[in-house]
Structure formats: C-alpha cells, structure tokens
Design a protein around this motif. Sequence first.
Motif, PDB file in Angstrom:
ATOM      1  N   VAL A 165       0.819  -1.218   0.000  1.00  0.00           N
ATOM      2  CA  VAL A 165       0.000   0.000   0.000  1.00  0.00           C
ATOM      3  C   VAL A 165       0.851   1.266   0.000  1.00  0.00           C
ATOM      4  N   ALA A 166       2.152   1.134   0.250  1.00  0.00           N
ATOM      5  CA  ALA A 166       3.026   2.306   0.175  1.00  0.00           C
ATOM      6  C   ALA A 166       3.052   2.893  -1.230  1.00  0.00           C
ATOM      7  N   MET A 167       2.663   2.092  -2.240  1.00  0.00           N
ATOM      8  CA  MET A 167       2.635   2.589  -3.613  1.00  0.00           C
ATOM      9  C   MET A 167       1.536   3.641  -3.806  1.00  0.00           C
ATOM     10  N   LEU A 168       0.629   3.744  -2.850  1.00  0.00           N
ATOM     11  CA  LEU A 168      -0.403   4.773  -2.954  1.00  0.00           C
ATOM     12  C   LEU A 168       0.173   6.175  -2.766  1.00  0.00           C
ATOM     13  N   VAL A 169       1.345   6.274  -2.141  1.00  0.00           N
ATOM     14  CA  VAL A 169       1.952   7.591  -1.930  1.00  0.00           C
ATOM     15  C   VAL A 169       2.324   8.251  -3.260  1.00  0.00           C
ATOM     16  N   PRO A 170       3.092   7.596  -4.144  1.00  0.00           N
ATOM     17  CA  PRO A 170       3.367   8.244  -5.439  1.00  0.00           C
ATOM     18  C   PRO A 170       2.112   8.423  -6.294  1.00  0.00           C
ATOM     19  N   ILE A 171       1.137   7.526  -6.146  1.00  0.00           N
ATOM     20  CA  ILE A 171      -0.110   7.703  -6.907  1.00  0.00           C
ATOM     21  C   ILE A 171      -0.830   8.972  -6.459  1.00  0.00           C
ATOM     22  N   PHE A 172      -0.877   9.171  -5.151  1.00  0.00           N
ATOM     23  CA  PHE A 172      -1.528  10.387  -4.639  1.00  0.00           C
ATOM     24  C   PHE A 172      -0.782  11.636  -5.083  1.00  0.00           C
ATOM     25  N   LEU A 173       0.546  11.628  -4.983  1.00  0.00           N
ATOM     26  CA  LEU A 173       1.324  12.788  -5.414  1.00  0.00           C
ATOM     27  C   LEU A 173       1.156  13.040  -6.905  1.00  0.00           C
ATOM     28  N   ALA A 174       0.973  11.981  -7.673  1.00  0.00           N
ATOM     29  CA  ALA A 174       0.788  12.144  -9.115  1.00  0.00           C
ATOM     30  C   ALA A 174      -0.507  12.879  -9.437  1.00  0.00           C
ATOM     31  N   THR A 175      -1.563  12.652  -8.619  1.00  0.00           N
ATOM     32  CA  THR A 175      -2.816  13.373  -8.860  1.00  0.00           C
ATOM     33  C   THR A 175      -2.642  14.873  -8.676  1.00  0.00           C
ATOM     34  N   LEU A 176      -1.636  15.295  -7.913  1.00  0.00           N
ATOM     35  CA  LEU A 176      -1.387  16.706  -7.677  1.00  0.00           C
ATOM     36  C   LEU A 176      -0.451  17.314  -8.702  1.00  0.00           C
ATOM     37  N   TRP A 177       0.470  16.541  -9.207  1.00  0.00           N
ATOM     38  CA  TRP A 177       1.546  17.098 -10.021  1.00  0.00           C
ATOM     39  C   TRP A 177       1.428  16.790 -11.504  1.00  0.00           C
ATOM     40  N   LEU A 178       0.824  15.686 -11.879  1.00  0.00           N
ATOM     41  CA  LEU A 178       0.808  15.274 -13.275  1.00  0.00           C
ATOM     42  C   LEU A 178      -0.490  15.662 -13.964  1.00  0.00           C
ATOM     43  N   GLY A 179      -0.362  15.907 -15.261  1.00  0.00           N
ATOM     44  CA  GLY A 179      -1.532  16.223 -16.062  1.00  0.00           C
ATOM     45  C   GLY A 179      -2.355  14.977 -16.347  1.00  0.00           C
ATOM     46  N   PRO A 180      -3.598  15.157 -16.835  1.00  0.00           N
ATOM     47  CA  PRO A 180      -4.484  14.011 -17.054  1.00  0.00           C
ATOM     48  C   PRO A 180      -4.016  13.071 -18.151  1.00  0.00           C
ATOM     49  N   ARG A 181      -3.138  13.516 -19.027  1.00  0.00           N
ATOM     50  CA  ARG A 181      -2.631  12.613 -20.078  1.00  0.00           C
ATOM     51  C   ARG A 181      -1.501  11.722 -19.569  1.00  0.00           C
ATOM     52  N   THR A 182      -0.702  12.256 -18.664  1.00  0.00           N
ATOM     53  CA  THR A 182       0.428  11.490 -18.130  1.00  0.00           C
ATOM     54  C   THR A 182       0.021  10.613 -16.964  1.00  0.00           C
ATOM     55  N   LEU A 183      -0.951  11.049 -16.202  1.00  0.00           N
ATOM     56  CA  LEU A 183      -1.324  10.359 -14.973  1.00  0.00           C
ATOM     57  C   LEU A 183      -1.736   8.903 -15.181  1.00  0.00           C
ATOM     58  N   PRO A 184      -2.596   8.550 -16.151  1.00  0.00           N
ATOM     59  CA  PRO A 184      -2.985   7.129 -16.285  1.00  0.00           C
ATOM     60  C   PRO A 184      -1.804   6.199 -16.536  1.00  0.00           C
ATOM     61  N   TRP A 185      -0.844   6.648 -17.349  1.00  0.00           N
ATOM     62  CA  TRP A 185       0.309   5.789 -17.635  1.00  0.00           C
ATOM     63  C   TRP A 185       1.162   5.589 -16.392  1.00  0.00           C
ATOM     64  N   PHE A 186       1.279   6.646 -15.586  1.00  0.00           N
ATOM     65  CA  PHE A 186       2.054   6.484 -14.356  1.00  0.00           C
ATOM     66  C   PHE A 186       1.334   5.559 -13.386  1.00  0.00           C
ATOM     67  N   VAL A 187       0.016   5.631 -13.309  1.00  0.00           N
ATOM     68  CA  VAL A 187      -0.731   4.726 -12.438  1.00  0.00           C
ATOM     69  C   VAL A 187      -0.539   3.280 -12.876  1.00  0.00           C
ATOM     70  N   VAL A 188      -0.558   3.042 -14.185  1.00  0.00           N
ATOM     71  CA  VAL A 188      -0.311   1.687 -14.685  1.00  0.00           C
ATOM     72  C   VAL A 188       1.082   1.209 -14.296  1.00  0.00           C
ATOM     73  N   PHE A 189       2.055   2.115 -14.375  1.00  0.00           N
ATOM     74  CA  PHE A 189       3.420   1.758 -13.965  1.00  0.00           C
ATOM     75  C   PHE A 189       3.460   1.390 -12.486  1.00  0.00           C
ATOM     76  N   CYS A 190       2.760   2.157 -11.646  1.00  0.00           N
ATOM     77  CA  CYS A 190       2.744   1.867 -10.210  1.00  0.00           C
ATOM     78  C   CYS A 190       2.055   0.531  -9.933  1.00  0.00           C
ATOM     79  N   LEU A 191       1.004   0.214 -10.665  1.00  0.00           N
ATOM     80  CA  LEU A 191       0.332  -1.074 -10.474  1.00  0.00           C
ATOM     81  C   LEU A 191       1.242  -2.230 -10.906  1.00  0.00           C
TER      82      LEU A 191
END
Length: 373
Positions: free
Chosen positions: A59-85
């Motif tokens: 569940v520690a992987m939720l930390v970069p996912i949460f930070l990504a919602t603040l810093w990344l645009g909507p086009r980059t965010l889904p790909w980063f979430v897939v990488f985290c998963l």
Amino acid sequence: MAETSWSAVRRPLDRFSEWRMRLRRRMVDSDRPALVALVLLAIAITIGGILNVDVVPQVAMLVPIFLATLWLGPRTLPWFVVFCLACVVVLLAAQPTISTRTISRVVITFGIAFLVMVTSFRRARLGVAGPRGESMFVDLRDRIANQGTIPALPSEWLVESATRSAGGTSFGGDFLVASRATDGSTVELIVVDVSGKGIEAGTRSLLLSGAFGGLASAVPPAEFLTAANEYLLRQDWDEGFASAVHLHLRLCTGEFELRKAGHPPAIWLHAGSGRWTTLDSDGPVLGLIPDTDFEVVTGTLMPGDALLMYTDGLVETSSRDIGSGIDKLAGLGQVLFAQGFEGSAQHLIDRLATGNDDGAVVMVHRRTLVGEA
C-alpha cells in the motif's frame, strides 16, 4: 559586405527562435521533472518492498499515486498509475507467502488506482491537473469580483456592495457590474440575477459578467438592457435568462436613470421626509423576448438620500413573500439614517440573505457635506 551585415543580424534572430522553441518545449514537458521524481520514488518503494516487506508494504505505492494526482496532467497520470500497479505486481510476486491480508492490500491499492484513473479521464476534457484547474476557477472567480469593484468616486458619494452565494460557495448567479465613464461624470451600476443558484449558475455568471462589463462601457445607457437581451438570446441556453437592474447616475447633480428587466424594484430612501418609495418599471427578463423595450424611471438623489438595489434572494423566501421582504428591507434601510450607511451593504445581506438562494445588494448614498449641513 552586405552578406556580412545580414549574417550579423540573422544570427541573434536564429538564437532567439531557438530559445523560443526550447521554452515552448519546456512548457509542454512541464510534467517531466515531476514524472521523473515520481518514477524514482515508485522504484525506490519497489526495491524497499523486495528487500524488506515488513517495512515497506504494497500500500506504500499509494503515496506516489496520490502525489501524481497533484503534479501530473491528465494525459500522463494514467500511464504512471499503470506503472505503479506493475510495481505492485512485482512486489506481490516477490512475496514468499501470500496471505489474505496481502491480497486485501493489493485489492485496495488497485481499487484506489482505478478511481484515480477514472478521475483523470474526466479531467482530460480540461487538460490540466487538479490543482491547476482549481487555480483557474479561482482566477475566474476573482475576475467576477473585479467586475463588481466599485470605482473611485467623489467624497460626496458612498457606494457599497455585498454578495452571498447559496450553500456558501464562491460561485453564484448574482453579481454586480460597475464602471465609471472616462470623463468621471457618470457611473453605471448593474445588479444581475442569473437563472439558477450556487454552482449551477456559476458558469453562466462567469460568462455574463465579462460580457455585461464590456457592454456597460460600449453602448449608451438607454441601450444596455436591449443589447444584453440580444446577447442572451444568441446564447440559446436551456435556462438562458436573467433579471437585471441598471442604474445610470450623474455624479455632479445626482440625477439618475433606472431601468430593470424582470427584477425587484429599487428602493429610494428619502432623507428629507424619512420615507421610502419603490422605483418600479416595466421590462421582461433578459433572454426570453426579442425586440423588447425597457421603461426608464428618472429622479434626482438629494443630499442624504440613498438607493438600494438587490436581488430576490434578500426579499423572497419560502416563508415570506416578496412584498413583505421589500417592506423589511426598506425598514432596515430607514434605520441606517440614524446609524450611518458605512458597512450597510454587508449588514443588510447578513440580516436578510439565506443559505437557500444567492443574494446581492448595492447601496448608493449621497452624503450630506459639511457645508451643506
């Protein structure tokens, strides 16, 4: 010689063009530094989880996912979430034994990641990250407030305004437009009530405040409501109507022209007699009937007089009809003769506005100067 001169001139131009293109790419790739940092954080969490699962859970992987919602645009965010998963799957594969608690953690992580991706797809229409989108709305809200900023007036005049949105939000359907003529001789004050309330009417008020602000300084006072009515008709909105009251005031004499479109009547408080009268005139709401006229009411504000313009959110409630509400507003206005009109707009809206509807009030007072007293 000519070629040498041209080369000397063109070289700085080429450098400037290259610098401009580099700046544009940097603006487009503004997510890149944040993305690199978040990827490194996700990799560090993955390595830490592989080395010691008790210290770094999945569940520690939720930390970069949460930070990504603040810093990344909507086009980059889904790909980063897939990488985290994918990193979560790697952590799961590195587990010596998979318990029920471990499976629960992974399911929770995937569920939250799915919600983040759905939110990202919805933000893709706007094209910016969440905080940036919020800052854009804040900027638009401030622009509405700037449209209603009372311009500097002679000391003889006191003009105050106050608004309140339904539900306590920053966006509402009631707003004010104020502008002063370039020669300083007249001032235009327009109170508008857009159909709907709260956030529902906020988007329409954002558009209309800018349009009405431009019309107020571009057309003669007698043509403002007609032009505003035509503008609303061209929008072809399902709920594209609004009421408005427009005051054209000559500052040197106190003479005024008042026109309204389906709006509650203004209240004229007379200092000499201590009485009040309503300034009612005919005119339909804006955005419904083409080629319509708006009746004008004229008068002169004498020293000590005051004029109140307001929206129905101050005088009409579920337990009080509009006639009784106007009587109560006028009664409170008469009390201000003894107390003073400074801060009166905020005082009136605090006393009368409710949380069920938007409210706005504008108070115009002609002070009695020392020499005139």
